[in-house]
Design a protein around this motif. Structure first.
Motif, mmCIF file in Angstrom:
data_model
loop_
_atom_site.group_PDB
_atom_site.id
_atom_site.type_symbol
_atom_site.label_atom_id
_atom_site.label_comp_id
_atom_site.label_asym_id
_atom_site.label_seq_id
_atom_site.Cartn_x
_atom_site.Cartn_y
_atom_site.Cartn_z
ATOM 1 N N ALA A 58 0.915 -1.237 -0.196
ATOM 2 C CA ALA A 58 -0.043 -0.017 -0.142
ATOM 3 C C ALA A 58 0.734 1.251 0.017
ATOM 4 O O ALA A 58 1.874 1.397 0.753
ATOM 5 C CB ALA A 58 -0.980 0.078 1.142
ATOM 6 N N PHE A 59 0.544 2.154 -0.778
ATOM 7 C CA PHE A 59 1.286 3.551 -0.825
ATOM 8 C C PHE A 59 0.174 4.529 -0.232
ATOM 9 O O PHE A 59 -0.827 4.816 -0.757
ATOM 10 C CB PHE A 59 1.456 3.872 -2.489
ATOM 11 C CG PHE A 59 2.602 3.032 -3.002
ATOM 12 C CD1 PHE A 59 3.620 3.559 -3.232
ATOM 13 C CD2 PHE A 59 2.299 1.668 -3.264
ATOM 14 C CE1 PHE A 59 4.950 2.546 -3.553
ATOM 15 C CE2 PHE A 59 3.680 0.855 -3.883
ATOM 16 C CZ PHE A 59 4.438 1.509 -4.128
ATOM 17 N N VAL A 60 0.763 5.143 0.750
ATOM 18 C CA VAL A 60 -0.219 6.037 1.239
ATOM 19 C C VAL A 60 0.616 7.507 1.662
ATOM 20 O O VAL A 60 1.841 7.547 1.800
ATOM 21 C CB VAL A 60 -0.478 5.411 2.998
ATOM 22 C CG1 VAL A 60 -1.463 6.493 3.857
ATOM 23 C CG2 VAL A 60 -1.029 4.077 3.009
ATOM 24 N N ALA A 61 -0.297 8.529 1.210
ATOM 25 C CA ALA A 61 0.443 9.948 1.420
ATOM 26 C C ALA A 61 -0.696 10.807 1.321
ATOM 27 O O ALA A 61 -1.804 10.707 0.722
ATOM 28 C CB ALA A 61 1.366 10.131 0.319
ATOM 29 N N GLU A 62 -0.592 12.092 1.864
ATOM 30 C CA GLU A 62 -1.321 13.123 1.311
ATOM 31 C C GLU A 62 -1.094 13.359 -0.025
ATOM 32 O O GLU A 62 -0.243 13.098 -0.662
ATOM 33 C CB GLU A 62 -0.941 14.279 2.178
ATOM 34 C CG GLU A 62 -1.835 14.520 3.408
ATOM 35 C CD GLU A 62 -3.343 14.802 3.305
ATOM 36 O OE1 GLU A 62 -3.816 14.251 2.361
ATOM 37 O OE2 GLU A 62 -3.723 15.512 4.230
ATOM 38 N N PHE A 63 -1.986 14.481 -0.483
ATOM 39 C CA PHE A 63 -2.012 14.730 -1.900
ATOM 40 C C PHE A 63 -0.610 15.697 -2.424
ATOM 41 O O PHE A 63 0.119 16.074 -1.295
ATOM 42 C CB PHE A 63 -3.032 15.205 -2.589
ATOM 43 C CG PHE A 63 -3.210 16.893 -1.853
ATOM 44 C CD1 PHE A 63 -2.816 17.933 -2.462
ATOM 45 C CD2 PHE A 63 -4.137 16.844 -0.800
ATOM 46 C CE1 PHE A 63 -2.975 19.184 -2.226
ATOM 47 C CE2 PHE A 63 -4.266 18.159 -0.503
ATOM 48 C CZ PHE A 63 -3.635 19.514 -0.966
ATOM 49 N N HIS A 233 1.041 -5.984 3.363
ATOM 50 C CA HIS A 233 2.049 -6.798 4.059
ATOM 51 C C HIS A 233 3.179 -5.557 4.043
ATOM 52 O O HIS A 233 3.972 -5.778 4.841
ATOM 53 C CB HIS A 233 2.565 -7.749 2.987
ATOM 54 C CG HIS A 233 1.493 -8.952 3.083
ATOM 55 N ND1 HIS A 233 0.717 -9.110 1.744
ATOM 56 C CD2 HIS A 233 1.215 -10.024 3.697
ATOM 57 C CE1 HIS A 233 -0.074 -10.079 2.149
ATOM 58 N NE2 HIS A 233 0.260 -10.614 3.263
ATOM 59 N N ALA A 234 3.166 -4.551 3.224
ATOM 60 C CA ALA A 234 4.021 -3.525 3.282
ATOM 61 C C ALA A 234 3.482 -2.153 3.112
ATOM 62 O O ALA A 234 2.287 -2.238 2.179
ATOM 63 C CB ALA A 234 5.096 -3.635 2.553
ATOM 64 N N VAL A 235 3.404 -1.132 3.862
ATOM 65 C CA VAL A 235 3.027 0.251 3.723
ATOM 66 C C VAL A 235 4.041 1.002 3.330
ATOM 67 O O VAL A 235 5.026 1.346 4.495
ATOM 68 C CB VAL A 235 2.006 0.655 4.663
ATOM 69 C CG1 VAL A 235 1.684 1.970 4.647
ATOM 70 C CG2 VAL A 235 1.031 -0.458 5.008
ATOM 71 N N LEU A 236 4.178 1.854 2.385
ATOM 72 C CA LEU A 236 5.076 2.840 1.836
ATOM 73 C C LEU A 236 4.262 4.162 2.269
ATOM 74 O O LEU A 236 3.315 4.557 1.477
ATOM 75 C CB LEU A 236 5.460 2.742 0.682
ATOM 76 C CG LEU A 236 6.833 1.897 0.218
ATOM 77 C CD1 LEU A 236 6.526 0.527 0.766
ATOM 78 C CD2 LEU A 236 7.232 2.136 -1.054
ATOM 79 N N TYR A 237 4.889 4.944 3.107
ATOM 80 C CA TYR A 237 4.107 6.191 3.543
ATOM 81 C C TYR A 237 5.143 7.185 3.079
ATOM 82 O O TYR A 237 6.215 7.288 3.349
ATOM 83 C CB TYR A 237 4.298 6.424 5.168
ATOM 84 C CG TYR A 237 3.434 7.654 5.640
ATOM 85 C CD1 TYR A 237 2.253 7.693 4.870
ATOM 86 C CD2 TYR A 237 4.070 8.484 6.418
ATOM 87 C CE1 TYR A 237 1.509 9.014 5.258
ATOM 88 C CE2 TYR A 237 3.574 9.713 6.975
ATOM 89 C CZ TYR A 237 2.199 10.181 6.361
ATOM 90 O OH TYR A 237 1.599 11.202 6.697
ATOM 91 N N ILE A 238 4.771 8.102 1.947
ATOM 92 C CA ILE A 238 5.427 9.064 1.517
ATOM 93 C C ILE A 238 5.358 10.452 1.820
ATOM 94 O O ILE A 238 3.911 10.774 1.994
ATOM 95 C CB ILE A 238 5.051 9.165 -0.297
ATOM 96 C CG1 ILE A 238 5.391 7.593 -0.774
ATOM 97 C CG2 ILE A 238 5.839 9.791 -0.790
ATOM 98 C CD1 ILE A 238 4.274 6.535 -0.638
#
Length: 645
Positions: A58-63, A233-238
């Protein structure tokens, strides 16, 4: 080829190798006539689990953090251009899943935003095909794919009242991310959720990519908060180097992600600090300061934050510019992601498969040993008859009859055990059943709808979790009673009749309890604070409960399936050996009865048994070889579990 692609290919090959070895073992079991419904069903379930295995990132971030660009750079650079829309401002308007399901044609399924006014959860809507807008995906046309991917980011302007109905606008929340125009309308996503079915090589091997919008969507879409992000399984927080760590960045990290296994922080857009008027050393120090500042704010070690330039990394991959690619630092992130994600997943799968295989090995070898022991005993009995008179033969027949009488008495006692087992199983499924959960869910919804205050709604949800947890604990008691009862029966048959049986493996509901605890933890993070909630948040809380109930239902349904499989498996070895033993007693008596001291018949029968013994020994060797092959497949690539980042 990046380390991520390479490692994922190795993991996929490992899965295929295990599946092939398990299929060979299944054939060896069938050749030896050792199959029974319970063991074959277990092998089929394991093969299905291997075929359906998914690794979710999962790729998570504000815009405007460059999240979609990072996905393009890591996974789609081979297409020579951006596949996911990526530009200045907000481009990811709804949660998007990229996966491959070979049962479906390449397509993009879009769920209209209007479904937010309904009562069903997103998990339930997945199965309702007519609720989605489906767009075919022409994978041979890059232009067609780009146009289709672009549909995901569509928006429309609606009156504020309509946006409120979709729970996308709250004038009391300064972070809602929506601003009213001069005409009193606001811009909202056209779609609530998107699922892209795309035959990308990594997706075909089981990778699932989740692209999420920012804080507003994460806070208002229960499916993201309860299922997609926690189960990844993995979360990339940008984060973005040009904005630093903002308040909304901190809120997402603390409330929805947090430090833990498979959680990684990416500091993107470091190219904003590249300056021809600064030396390389000064640029490195500036990046290091940004990393240290982000680490301190998020309470992480600096080594857990990966500075990259996704845009330059994509350009470098497309243009095959090795120097620019190294400067973008993208390979270091890909290597770290592969080391963080794939070995952990392989070890988890390996551990589960080892446990299943060990039980299969033990039960099949036990059954084969029982057959071999019976043949040896019969052979010894017949050989002892050489030169003996009729009285000795009749005595041996009476001894077999007596042994059969004792055995039939034991089997009769087992019938009583089956009756008790059926009663305990009924009580077990009464506590775990969907009817009880449906009643509790209905009562909780009624209590929430009748309460306009924060405390009353929280009390209703708290009682829901307490009741579900209580029923799981009652079910655990029934499982314990069943395990103890079957243990006694197994030991009795082993002692009295020489069965090679081990006490059945205990079934545990801990996974279900852990799942319930994880769901409750997510709820507490969002609504468990002592502060009073606003009316829009109370409305969201009701919708959030629908997703809670859906996820709890899914957890209990999975537990029911596991419990049913365990109940079948717990009786199967004993029932199989009972059938074997009864048939062996019948054959022994018939053999002795037919001989009547006739030497020629006796020798023919002895020869037949010796042939049977040789065949069983050959099956034992073949089974051992198949077991060794499966063990070797499970242990394969152990040396590649800790490749350096």
């Amino acid at each position: 080829m990046s380390q991520l692609v390479q490692h994922f290919g190795e993991y996929s090959a490992w899965r295929d190798g295990v599946a092939a070895a398990l299929s060979c073992y299944r054939e060896a079991v069938a050749d030896a006539n050792l199959s029974d419904p319970a063991s074959d069903a277990r092998i089929v379930r394991t093969l299905e689990r291997l075929a359906e295995d998914r690794l979710t990132v999962a790729f998570v971030a504000e815009f405007s953090r460059g999240k979609s660009e990072l996905i393009n750079a890591i996974f789609f650079a081979d297409y020579g251009q951006r596949m996911l829309p990526s530009s200045v401002g907000r481009t990811t308007m709804c949660p998007t899943e990229l996966l491959w399901d070979e049962a479906l044609a390449p397509s993009i399924r879009l769920l209209p935003i209007e479904t937010r006014t309904g009562t069903g959860s997103l998990a339930e809507l997945r199965a309702q095909n007519d609720a989605w807008t489906t767009l075919p995906l022409d994978i041979d046309s890059t232009e067609d794919m780009l146009a289709a991917f672009g549909r995901v980011s569509e928006t429309r302007r609606v009156p504020i009242a309509e946006a409120k109905a979709y729970e996308l606008y709250d004038e009391e929340d300064p972070d809602c991310g929506l601003a009213a125009g001069a005409d009193g309308s606001v811009e909202i996503p056209r779609w609530r959720h998107a699922i892209v079915n795309f035959p990308h090589p990594l997706l075909k091997q089981g990778l699932v990519i989740i692209d999420t919008p920012g804080l507003n969507a994460i806070g208002t879409e229960p499916e993201l908060t309860l299922n997609l992000i926690p189960k990844a399984h993995a979360v990339l927080y940008i984060l973005a180097a040009d904005t630093g760590v903002t308040r909304s960045d901190i809120d997402i990290w603390r409330n929805h992600i947090g430090a833990g296994p498979g959680r990684m922080v990416v500091l993107n857009k470091i190219d904003s600090m590249w300056d021809e008027l600064r030396g390389e050393a000064e640029i490195e120090r500036q990046i290091a300061r940004q990393v240290d500042a982000a680490a301190q704010t998020l309470e992480l070690a600096p080594e857990q934050i990966f500075p990259v330039s996704a845009q330059k990394g994509l350009v470098a991959k497309v243009g095959r510019d090795e120097a620019l690619l190294a400067k973008s630092r993208l390979p270091a992130l890909e290597a770290a992601l592969s080391v963080e994600l794939i070995p952990a997943r392989r070890e988890m799968m390996r551990s589960q498969l080892h446990a299943d295989a060990a039980e299969l090995f033990a039960s099949r070898q036990s059954l084969l040993s029982a057959r071999l022991r019976s043949v040896v005993e019969q052979s010894m009995e017949l050989k002892s008859l050489r030169g003996k008179n009729r009285n000795i033969v009749e005595h041996m027949m009476r001894r077999i009859d007596l042994e059969k009488t004792d055995f039939d008495a034991s089997v009769q006692k087992l019938q009583g055990t089956r009756t008790v087992l059926s009663r305990l199983a009924a009580e077990l499924f009464m506590h775990l059943g969907m009817d009880a959960l449906k009643k509790t869910t209905f009562e909780t919804r009624e209590a929430m709808n009748s309460s306009m205050f924060t405390s009353g709604m929280r009390d209703a949800v708290r009682q829901f979790f307490a009741e579900v947890r209580g029923r799981i604990m009652l079910s655990a008691q029934k499982i314990s009673e069943i395990s103890e009862m079957m243990g006694v029966m197994y030991r009795r048959f082993s002692t009295e009749h020489g069965f090679a049986l081990s006490v059945p493996k205990a079934f545990t509901l801990q996974r279900c309890l852990d799942e319930l605890a994880a769901i409750e933890e997510v709820y507490q993070k969002q609504f468990g604070a002592a502060a009073l909630l606003t009316m829009p948040q109370l409305t969201l809380m009701r919708k959030f409960f629908d997703s809670i109930a859906s996820r709890v239902k899914g957890a209990l349904e999975a537990t029911n399936r596991d419990a049913q499989a365990w109940l079948k498996a717990v009786m199967a070895p004993l029932e199989t050996q009972i059938r074997e033993h009864r048939e062996q007693l019948k054959q022994r008596r018939a053999s002795i009865e037919r001989i009547h001291l006739a030497a020629d018949d006796l020798e023919v029968k002895v020869g037949t048994l010796e042939t049977m013994q040789a065949e069983l020994e050959a099956h034992r060797t073949a089974l051992a070889q198949a077991e060794a092959g499966l063990k070797a497949a499970l242990a394969a690539d152990a040396s590649k579990q800790a490749l350096p980042a």
